[in-house]
Write a protein that holds these residues in place. Structure first.
Motif, short mmCIF file in Angstrom:
data_model
loop_
_atom_site.label_atom_id
_atom_site.label_comp_id
_atom_site.label_asym_id
_atom_site.label_seq_id
_atom_site.Cartn_x
_atom_site.Cartn_y
_atom_site.Cartn_z
N TYR A 92 37.26 54.87 38.38
CA TYR A 92 38.08 54.72 39.58
C TYR A 92 37.29 54.85 40.88
O TYR A 92 37.85 55.15 41.93
CB TYR A 92 39.24 55.73 39.53
N THR A 93 36.00 54.63 40.80
CA THR A 93 35.19 54.58 42.02
C THR A 93 34.43 53.25 41.99
O THR A 93 34.29 52.62 40.95
CB THR A 93 34.19 55.76 42.09
N GLY A 94 33.97 52.81 43.14
CA GLY A 94 33.17 51.60 43.19
C GLY A 94 33.97 50.36 43.53
O GLY A 94 35.18 50.40 43.77
N PRO A 95 33.29 49.21 43.54
CA PRO A 95 33.88 47.95 44.02
C PRO A 95 35.09 47.47 43.22
O PRO A 95 36.01 46.90 43.77
CB PRO A 95 32.74 46.95 43.91
N LEU A 96 35.10 47.69 41.89
CA LEU A 96 36.23 47.22 41.11
C LEU A 96 37.52 47.91 41.53
O LEU A 96 38.55 47.28 41.73
CB LEU A 96 36.01 47.42 39.62
N LEU A 144 49.48 42.93 34.76
CA LEU A 144 48.05 43.18 34.56
C LEU A 144 47.75 44.67 34.57
O LEU A 144 47.08 45.20 33.69
CB LEU A 144 47.24 42.46 35.63
N GLU A 145 48.28 45.38 35.58
CA GLU A 145 48.01 46.81 35.71
C GLU A 145 48.61 47.60 34.55
O GLU A 145 48.02 48.57 34.09
CB GLU A 145 48.52 47.33 37.05
N ALA A 146 49.78 47.18 34.09
CA ALA A 146 50.40 47.87 32.94
C ALA A 146 49.51 47.73 31.71
O ALA A 146 49.28 48.70 30.98
CB ALA A 146 51.79 47.30 32.67
N ARG A 147 48.99 46.52 31.49
CA ARG A 147 48.12 46.30 30.33
C ARG A 147 46.82 47.08 30.45
O ARG A 147 46.39 47.74 29.50
CB ARG A 147 47.83 44.80 30.15
N ILE A 148 46.19 47.03 31.62
CA ILE A 148 44.94 47.76 31.84
C ILE A 148 45.19 49.26 31.68
O ILE A 148 44.39 49.98 31.08
CB ILE A 148 44.35 47.44 33.22
N GLY A 149 46.33 49.72 32.20
CA GLY A 149 46.68 51.14 32.08
C GLY A 149 46.81 51.58 30.63
O GLY A 149 46.31 52.63 30.23
N ARG A 150 47.49 50.74 29.82
CA ARG A 150 47.64 51.07 28.39
C ARG A 150 46.29 51.11 27.69
O ARG A 150 46.01 52.01 26.88
CB ARG A 150 48.56 50.05 27.70
N ALA A 159 37.89 44.41 34.80
CA ALA A 159 38.49 45.53 34.08
C ALA A 159 38.06 45.51 32.61
O ALA A 159 37.76 46.55 32.02
CB ALA A 159 40.01 45.47 34.18
N GLU A 160 38.00 44.32 32.03
CA GLU A 160 37.54 44.19 30.65
C GLU A 160 36.07 44.61 30.53
O GLU A 160 35.69 45.28 29.58
CB GLU A 160 37.74 42.76 30.16
N GLN A 161 35.26 44.18 31.52
CA GLN A 161 33.85 44.58 31.53
C GLN A 161 33.72 46.09 31.63
O GLN A 161 32.91 46.71 30.95
CB GLN A 161 33.13 43.93 32.71
N ARG A 162 34.56 46.68 32.48
CA ARG A 162 34.53 48.12 32.71
C ARG A 162 34.93 48.87 31.44
O ARG A 162 34.31 49.86 31.05
CB ARG A 162 35.50 48.43 33.86
N LEU A 221 32.43 32.76 39.96
CA LEU A 221 33.65 32.78 40.79
C LEU A 221 34.38 34.11 40.64
O LEU A 221 34.84 34.69 41.64
CB LEU A 221 34.57 31.62 40.41
N LEU A 222 34.49 34.60 39.42
CA LEU A 222 35.19 35.86 39.18
C LEU A 222 34.46 37.02 39.87
O LEU A 222 35.09 37.85 40.54
CB LEU A 222 35.32 36.13 37.69
N GLU A 223 33.14 37.06 39.72
CA GLU A 223 32.36 38.14 40.34
C GLU A 223 32.42 38.05 41.87
O GLU A 223 32.53 39.07 42.56
CB GLU A 223 30.93 38.10 39.83
N ALA A 224 32.36 36.82 42.40
CA ALA A 224 32.45 36.63 43.85
C ALA A 224 33.83 37.04 44.36
O ALA A 224 33.96 37.63 45.44
CB ALA A 224 32.16 35.17 44.21
N ALA A 225 34.87 36.74 43.59
CA ALA A 225 36.24 37.10 44.00
C ALA A 225 36.40 38.61 44.09
O ALA A 225 36.98 39.13 45.06
CB ALA A 225 37.25 36.52 43.02
N VAL A 226 35.87 39.34 43.13
CA VAL A 226 35.96 40.80 43.16
C VAL A 226 35.19 41.35 44.36
O VAL A 226 35.69 42.21 45.09
CB VAL A 226 35.44 41.42 41.85
#
Length: 199
Positions: A103-107, A131-137, A74-77, A23-28
């Motif tokens: 910063y390129t590609g489907p994600l 979410l973006e703040a956490r991923i950014g940090r 993002a965690e996988q990346r 489901l997560l992969e399909a959602a992305v």
């Protein structure tokens, strides 16, 4: 009816985890291809090969599904980035190129659609902002480690953040056309600037 044993539970848990991951992969993938408006729970469930009810069992709302999807990838990346350089600090040109590739590609395309939707969807905005703040940090921390940067020195933190902001801009440019030749030149120049700034 007999008691459910641990052996009986494991296959069920494994199936549940596999369904959630599909489901997560399909959602992305849906978000990257169709944007927010075209990505419904039903569309994602069909793509994942599960029922809408199964999707809603794992994710109560559409917002739950898509924020979890972007977070998951993002965690996988981030894990993939660290796996490229398992011993920490590495040659700067390779690190800069790998950071730009984040910063390129489907994600990135999926995350961008989520950001745009959050601008219009009041209930989505705080979740995406957090979410973006956490991923950014986390990305900033990884960049500092991999570049061997000493943030106690003046300007180093801003230089690393500038690299990440530049990488995001290159990712945006890449959404419309293949910008590889120009991107390669910019990455090479940023590597020179980083060497001067970081020592």
């Amino acid at each position: 009816m007999g008691a459910v044993t641990a052996v009986d539970r494991h296959p069920k848990q494994d199936r549940s985890r596999a369904t959630r991951q599909r489901l997560l992969e399909a959602a992305v993938a849906c978000l990257a291809e169709h944007g927010w408006a075209g990505s419904t729970v039903t569309v994602v469930a069909e793509r994942a090969g599960v029922s809408r009810g199964a999707a809603q069992h794992h994710f109560r709302t559409r917002e739950d599904l898509f924020t979890a999807a972007v977070e998951y990838v993002a965690e996988q990346r981030s894990a993939a980035l660290r796996a490229l350089f398992p011993d920490g600090a590495a040659a700067r040109p390779a690190v800069v190129a790998a950071l730009v590739d984040l910063y390129t590609g489907p994600l990135f395309r999926a995350a961008l659609h989520l950001w745009v939707a959050a601008g219009d969807e009041e209930q989505l905005r705080p979740r995406v902002t957090e979410l973006e703040a956490r991923i950014g940090r986390e990305t900033h921390r990884a960049a500092v480690d991999l570049l061997g940067a000493d943030e106690s020195r003046p300007g180093v933190r801003e230089t690393v953040q500038g690299l990440l902001d530049m990488a995001r801009g290159l990712g945006l440019a890449n959404l419309l056309t293949d910008d590889t030749p120009r991107r390669d030149r910019v990455v090479a120049q940023w590597t020179v600037l980083l060497d001067e700034a970081l020592g």
